[in-house]
Scaffold this motif. Structure first.
Motif, PDB file in Angstrom:
ATOM      1  N   PRO A  19      -1.070   4.962  -1.609  1.00 54.81           N
ATOM      2  CA  PRO A  19      -0.597   6.312  -1.216  1.00 54.81           C
ATOM      3  C   PRO A  19      -1.576   6.513   0.023  1.00 54.81           C
ATOM      4  N   GLY A  20      -0.859   7.217   1.120  1.00 60.00           N
ATOM      5  CA  GLY A  20      -1.920   6.850   3.005  1.00 60.00           C
ATOM      6  C   GLY A  20      -1.826   5.712   3.537  1.00 60.00           C
ATOM      7  N   SER A  21      -0.805   4.535   3.449  1.00 57.84           N
ATOM      8  CA  SER A  21      -1.023   3.891   3.646  1.00 57.84           C
ATOM      9  C   SER A  21       0.846   3.635   3.160  1.00 57.84           C
ATOM     10  N   TYR A  22       1.315   3.797   4.248  1.00 58.45           N
ATOM     11  CA  TYR A  22       2.947   3.816   4.471  1.00 58.45           C
ATOM     12  C   TYR A  22       4.251   2.632   4.383  1.00 58.45           C
ATOM     13  N   LEU A  23       4.202   1.816   3.378  1.00 59.22           N
ATOM     14  CA  LEU A  23       4.683   0.667   3.351  1.00 59.22           C
ATOM     15  C   LEU A  23       3.973  -0.195   2.696  1.00 59.22           C
ATOM     16  N   ILE A  24       5.966  -0.656   1.307  1.00 63.87           N
ATOM     17  CA  ILE A  24       5.675  -0.717   0.700  1.00 63.87           C
ATOM     18  C   ILE A  24       5.161  -2.490   0.742  1.00 63.87           C
ATOM     19  N   ARG A  25       4.054  -2.387  -0.064  1.00 67.00           N
ATOM     20  CA  ARG A  25       3.556  -3.983  -0.021  1.00 67.00           C
ATOM     21  C   ARG A  25       3.412  -4.593  -1.501  1.00 67.00           C
ATOM     22  N   GLU A  26       4.725  -4.693  -1.992  1.00 65.99           N
ATOM     23  CA  GLU A  26       4.723  -5.574  -2.986  1.00 65.99           C
ATOM     24  C   GLU A  26       3.766  -6.432  -4.005  1.00 65.99           C
ATOM     25  N   PHE A  27       2.678  -5.147  -4.642  1.00 66.56           N
ATOM     26  CA  PHE A  27       1.907  -5.562  -5.120  1.00 66.56           C
ATOM     27  C   PHE A  27       1.918  -6.321  -6.013  1.00 66.56           C
ATOM     28  N   SER A  28       2.034  -6.360  -6.544  1.00 62.41           N
ATOM     29  CA  SER A  28       3.361  -7.294  -8.210  1.00 62.41           C
ATOM     30  C   SER A  28       3.093  -8.831  -7.849  1.00 62.41           C
ATOM     31  N   LYS A  29       3.457  -8.909  -6.751  1.00 60.98           N
ATOM     32  CA  LYS A  29       3.767 -11.014  -6.395  1.00 60.98           C
ATOM     33  C   LYS A  29       2.015 -10.865  -6.480  1.00 60.98           C
ATOM     34  N   SER A  30       1.489 -10.688  -5.955  1.00 56.33           N
ATOM     35  CA  SER A  30      -0.084 -11.162  -6.327  1.00 56.33           C
ATOM     36  C   SER A  30      -0.179 -11.067  -8.127  1.00 56.33           C
ATOM     37  N   VAL A  31       0.665 -11.088  -9.358  1.00 58.00           N
ATOM     38  CA  VAL A  31      -0.030 -11.055 -10.883  1.00 58.00           C
ATOM     39  C   VAL A  31       0.798 -12.096 -11.249  1.00 58.00           C
ATOM     40  N   GLU A  32       0.172 -12.944 -11.876  1.00 62.68           N
ATOM     41  CA  GLU A  32       0.121 -14.397 -12.323  1.00 62.68           C
ATOM     42  C   GLU A  32      -0.170 -13.876 -14.470  1.00 62.68           C
ATOM     43  N   SER A  33       0.543 -14.880 -14.811  1.00 66.25           N
ATOM     44  CA  SER A  33      -0.511 -15.613 -16.173  1.00 66.25           C
ATOM     45  C   SER A  33      -0.372 -14.013 -17.230  1.00 66.25           C
ATOM     46  N   PHE A  34       0.848 -13.687 -16.777  1.00 69.64           N
ATOM     47  CA  PHE A  34       1.367 -12.583 -17.759  1.00 69.64           C
ATOM     48  C   PHE A  34       1.503 -12.511 -19.935  1.00 69.64           C
TER      49      PHE A  34
END
Length: 599
Positions: free
Chosen positions: A64-79
């Motif tokens: 919120p406050g930054s209006y762009l889909i940034r796809e934070f899940s791309k930085s997740v690993e080793s789940f």
């Protein structure tokens, strides 16, 4: 009896449901095994969940406050996931959703790593010196449990000793914090490291400033000057809604930008910029902008901006109020706090008006459309953006000035835009506890001013009319002129950049000679009328020795092929605004001026 039994049954069902939800516990533990490699280790524990076949865990796609889909899940690993010490089967069912199967145990432990190496106020960043945890890029949430409380325990790296955040600390537990729901957690950035921390009190609220990166700042001076901004903002709304507030400041060689949060903000600054008056005022202006957001946007907000959908775009046509007016009030807080004089107040506003007038896109896109299209244009401009779009920040700031002057003039100095913002805050945030629509904002402006704003909306909000700066500034007894008026200066209509030791066309201005006669972005500029590129660029502003209507021969290389283009020079229509005081202002002009500037 049937009615009574039905009511009793509903009460029992509701009670059981509430008990079930209240028993769910979510806790996070964040540690840093390899900060030098830019990783955070996240452990998520979910207990008290009803036995079911699976649970979906989701990562937000934007902040919120930054209006762009940034796809934070791309930085997740080793789940990975466990229950009772045994591995659970899981699968990724969408770009940001992990489904954990066979969740028949009461508690599930999930572990994952996050790579964080993007320096900005809206993305997590970790290195050996510190960790900045922007929560939407760090924490997952169980699907359907956004309103569930959670705790966060931070385990700093061995050489770190401090944690700064707006989250509420858990008594007796070091570096452990609680959030009443995920909206609060996602709105509370966390700084971990050895930041320089100092405090000041203002408007009855304790403010913490966490400085990372060093710098030539004067803490005692900042305490006084930041407090003045806080006090002036609080005067507008009659209250400061915080128990405490945290400024997280990242000082880099060249830094900037800010992101607002409910009781905190993250600011980017230049570590050696505090030593000049210009740099220092620039930092205070950023403070003023982001602090004003704690009322405008974080509480008084467009209807679409909360409750948030963290997976998809949240569309609104009112970012010109949310962001543009906040930019305008940044200026107002600065002059009211005594940090700038009349020139320091008016000149930036005229600069914004000039920017709007000089962008061809202001004739193509309205500020309402700019707000709606923030998701596809605002945060990822391209080489043609100046030609087909306008910033809701810049035009919104200009619109705020016009609206303020119109209201003051219409009410003979009795009311201003302050009264609109305060009334909206009281009605929609405090009373109705919801966001507002564009029509509701317009209705409040008309109620406060006592006049119709239909034409104003048609021209400046939903339309693309040029800003009538002379008319509005005259209300306050100022003459505004375009210093470039009646100057027939020829120009090509391009900007250039250097790439691989070549001069390359960066932008082409709509309806200029370059636009009409076919110069392209990414063309390598070889010469203009025989003058080599380097010399040609120096002369480009006026095309030395030429006049409007003359034709120049431009040589470019495009896709490896040399091309000669005949370009007819057009007039440079860029405006440059300056103001002066009316020699004999009327009493009404003086009344408007005093109300507007506060001087």
């Amino acid at each position: 009896m049937m009615i009574k039994r039905t009511v009793l049954g509903l009460v029992l069902l509701l009670s059981i449901s509430m008990t079930s939800k209240s028993q769910v516990k979510i806790g996070f533990e964040v540690s840093f095994k390899e900060p030098q490699a830019h990783y955070a280790e996240v452990e998520m524990n979910v207990s008290g969940i009803a036995a079911k076949n699976y649970i979906d865990l989701k990562m937000p796609t934007w902040t919120p406050g930054s209006y762009l889909i940034r796809e934070f899940s791309k930085s997740v690993e080793s789940f990975g996931a466990k229950a009772g010490g045994k591995d659970l089967k899981f699968e990724k069912i969408s770009k940001n959703t992990w489904r954990v199967h066979n969740v028949k145990a009461n508690a599930v432990k999930v572990n994952y790593r996050v790579y964080a190496f993007e320096i900005s106020v809206r993305t997590p960043f970790i290195d050996k010196a510190h960790a900045f945890l922007s929560p939407t890029g760090i924490f997952m949430y169980p699907d359907g449990m956004i309103k569930t409380p959670s705790t966060v325990k931070i385990i700093p790296f061995s050489t770190w000793s401090k944690v700064s955040t707006g989250l509420e600390p858990v008594k007796g537990e070091k570096f452990t914090y609680t959030a009443s729901d995920f909206d609060i957690l996602f709105d509370s950035p966390i700084e971990v490291g050895n930041q320089d921390v100092f405090e000041f009190d203002a408007a009855g609220v304790k403010h913490e400033v966490a400085m990372y990166g060093g710098g030539n700042y004067d803490k005692e001076r900042l305490k006084v000057d930041m407090a003045k901004i806080v006090e002036e903002g609080t005067k507008i709304y009659g209250e400061n809604p915080n128990k405490h507030y945290t400024f997280i400041v990242h000082n880099y060689e060249r830094g900037g930008g800010g992101l607002e949060h409910l009781n905190s903000t993250t600011l980017g600054a230049s570590r050696n910029g505090y030593g000049t008056e210009r740099g220092y005022k620039s930092f205070l202006s950023l403070v003023a902008h982001e602090y004003y957001h704690l009322w405008n946007v974080k509480r008084l907000r467009p209807k679409a901006l909360g409750p948030f959908d963290y997976e998809n775009e949240n569309y609104t046509t009112n970012l010109w109020v949310a962001e543009g007016f906040t930019s305008y009030y940044g200026n107002k807080l600065m002059i009211r706090a005594g940090h700038v004089d009349l020139n320091g107040f008016i000149n930036p506003l005229l600069g914004s008006v000039g920017t709007v007038l000089n962008m061809p896109g202001s004739k193509i896109q309205s500020v309402a459309s700019s707000s709606f299209d923030a998701w596809i244009i605002g945060y990822r401009p391209n080489e043609n953006s100046n030609n087909n779009s306008i910033s809701y920040y810049t035009k919104g700031e200009a619109v705020g000035m016009l609206m303020d002057l119109e209201i003051i003039n219409a009410t003979k100095g009795a009311k201003s835009l302050d009264d609109v913002m305060k009334a909206m805050y009281d009605l929609y945030y405090k009373n109705l506890k919801r966001g507002y629509t564009d029509a509701e904002f317009k209705a409040m402006v008309e109620k406060v001013s006592g006049i119709s704003f239909a034409g104003f909306w048609d021209k400046y909000i939903n339309g693309t009319d040029d800003i009538d700066y002379a008319k509005y500034l005259a209300m306050a007894g100022f003459n505004v002129v375009n210093e470039n008026a009646n100057r027939d200066v020829p120009f090509l209509g391009v900007t250039t950049t250097r790439k691989d030791n070549k001069v390359v066309i960066a932008t082409v201005l709509r309806n200029s000679g370059a636009w009409i006669d076919g110069i392209n972005v990414n063309d390598e500029l070889v010469s203009i009328d025989g003058a080599p590129a380097e010399l040609a660029v120096e002369r480009m502003a006026q095309i030395t020795g030429k006049k409007v209507g003359d034709v120049v021969k431009v040589v470019v290389v495009r896709d490896g092929l040399k091309k000669e283009l005949d370009v007819k020079l057009t007039a440079n229509k860029a405006v440059r605004l300056s103001y002066s005081e009316v020699q004999n202002p009327t009493p009404m002009q003086l009344t408007v001026r005093k109300k507007w500037t506060g001087l």
